[in-house]
Scaffold this motif. Structure first.
Motif, PDB file in Angstrom:
ATOM      1  N   LYS A  42      17.591  71.272 -14.094  1.00  0.00           N
ATOM      2  CA  LYS A  42      17.849  72.500 -13.356  1.00  0.00           C
ATOM      3  C   LYS A  42      19.349  72.783 -13.273  1.00  0.00           C
ATOM      4  CE  LYS A  42      17.090  74.894  -8.995  1.00  0.00           C
ATOM      5  NZ  LYS A  42      16.476  74.884  -7.659  1.00  0.00           N
ATOM      6  N   SER A  88      10.668  80.412 -10.944  1.00  0.00           N
ATOM      7  CA  SER A  88      11.753  79.420 -10.967  1.00  0.00           C
ATOM      8  C   SER A  88      13.072  80.070 -11.377  1.00  0.00           C
ATOM      9  CB  SER A  88      11.407  78.279 -11.934  1.00  0.00           C
ATOM     10  OG  SER A  88      10.306  77.542 -11.476  1.00  0.00           O
ATOM     11  N   ASP A 123      16.567  80.431  -9.417  1.00  0.00           N
ATOM     12  CA  ASP A 123      17.872  80.124 -10.032  1.00  0.00           C
ATOM     13  C   ASP A 123      18.884  81.221  -9.728  1.00  0.00           C
ATOM     14  OD1 ASP A 123      16.844  77.815 -11.081  1.00  0.00           O
ATOM     15  OD2 ASP A 123      16.613  78.593 -13.126  1.00  0.00           O
TER      16      ASP A 123
END
Length: 314
Positions: A8, A40, A44
């Protein structure tokens, strides 16, 4: 778990890097590239927004509905808009104040301030012809080298010693000076300074600073010695600039003249201290405060439009 965190972090760095370069990134494309859900990617973007806000970077990530993706924008209160970048580039090119190897990198860095990518390309196209045909000043000397040192000497009131190349003889002279300002006018940068020793100076009683063209300073040394400037006597570049023409120093004078040309606004812009004393159907009577004889060059260039009425030396 550690591998997921590293993945990530790496993903966030790559996304931010692409945004900084001016790219528009798609949530769907990123989701497919990194094999994660679009939710996701949305998280972010929120994480990057929080990082940018906490670091006070003067940026924001916005969704561009026309381009169908996210892009990075500068806070206009801190950065330069596209129009401002274009204006500054045009002014720099017109100034012809530096060699190509100094001017062109500055222009390129300014253009990098314009986002997104398509706007950078537009600015490049708008100035490309002028960049290609840019003409350097004939002196061919580097200007940026030493400019910061001059500024620091001015800020800290440090004496300087310079070797200066004059137009008239003796060709090269040594001067010990008190630097007080850096100015720009008519293609050249200038250092304004008070002379320490005026015994061989043509105007030893002159209370105003001497003007040195920076490209004619062959060498200089900033000394550890400091000079004192009372606040009330500090040199004000803005006020001095209003009264000096073509960077010719000298005594403070008050001039009065008649102007019968087509544009009095051009006179008022050329002489910032000018005031219209009276107006009639033929023209204007104008007075202004100026330093030295540089203004005579401009007045003579106006031909029959200008008639000097009075000069008072202060």
């Amino acid at each position: 778990m550690e591998n997921l965190t590293e993945a990530k972090s790496s993903r966030l760095l790559v996304i931010y890097s692409r945004l900084v370069k001016g790219e528009t990134v798609s949530k769907a494309d990123l989701s497919e590239q990194y094999h994660v859900s679009e939710r996701s990617i949305q998280r972010d973007m929120e994480a990057l927004r929080c990082f940018i806000s906490n670091q006070s970077l003067g940026q924001d990530i916005v969704y561009d509905y026309k381009l169908r993706g996210y892009r990075l924008v500068n806070d206009l209160s801190k950065g330069l808009s596209n129009s401002e970048v274009l204006a500054v580039c045009k002014i720099l090119l017109e100034s012809r104040s530096m060699r190509r190897d100094e001017m062109l990198p500055i222009l390129d860095k300014l253009i990098d301030c314009a986002v997104p990518e398509e706007n950078r390309r537009a600015v490049v196209e708008l100035i490309s012809n002028e960049k290609h045909h840019y003409i350097e000043p004939h002196h061919g000397k580097p200007i940026l080298k030493g400019l910061w040192e001059f500024g620091q000497a001015i800020k800290h009131h440090q004496y300087m010693e310079i070797e200066y190349e004059r137009i008239k003889g003796p060709k090269c002279v040594h001067r010990r000076i008190k630097p007080v300002g850096i100015m720009f006018s008519e293609y050249y940068f200038y250092l304004t300074a008070f002379l320490e020793d005026k015994t061989d100076f043509e105007n030893p009683d002159d209370l105003f600073p001497t003007i040195y063209r920076i490209d004619r300073i062959r060498s200089f040394q900033v000394l550890d010695e400091h000079f004192y400037v009372p606040y009330r006597d500090r040199f004000e570049e803005g006020e001095f600039r209003k009264r000096v023409q073509f960077m010719y120093g000298g005594r403070l004078e008050r001039i009065r003249f008649r102007y019968t040309g087509p544009s009095v606004e051009a006179v008022l812009d050329r002489l910032p201290t000018a005031e219209i004393v009276s107006t009639d159907k033929e023209g204007w009577t104008i007075q202004a405060e100026v330093f030295g004889k540089g203004v005579e060059m401009w007045l003579r260039s106006q031909g029959d439009y200008v008639q000097i009425m009075r000069e008072d030396t202060q």
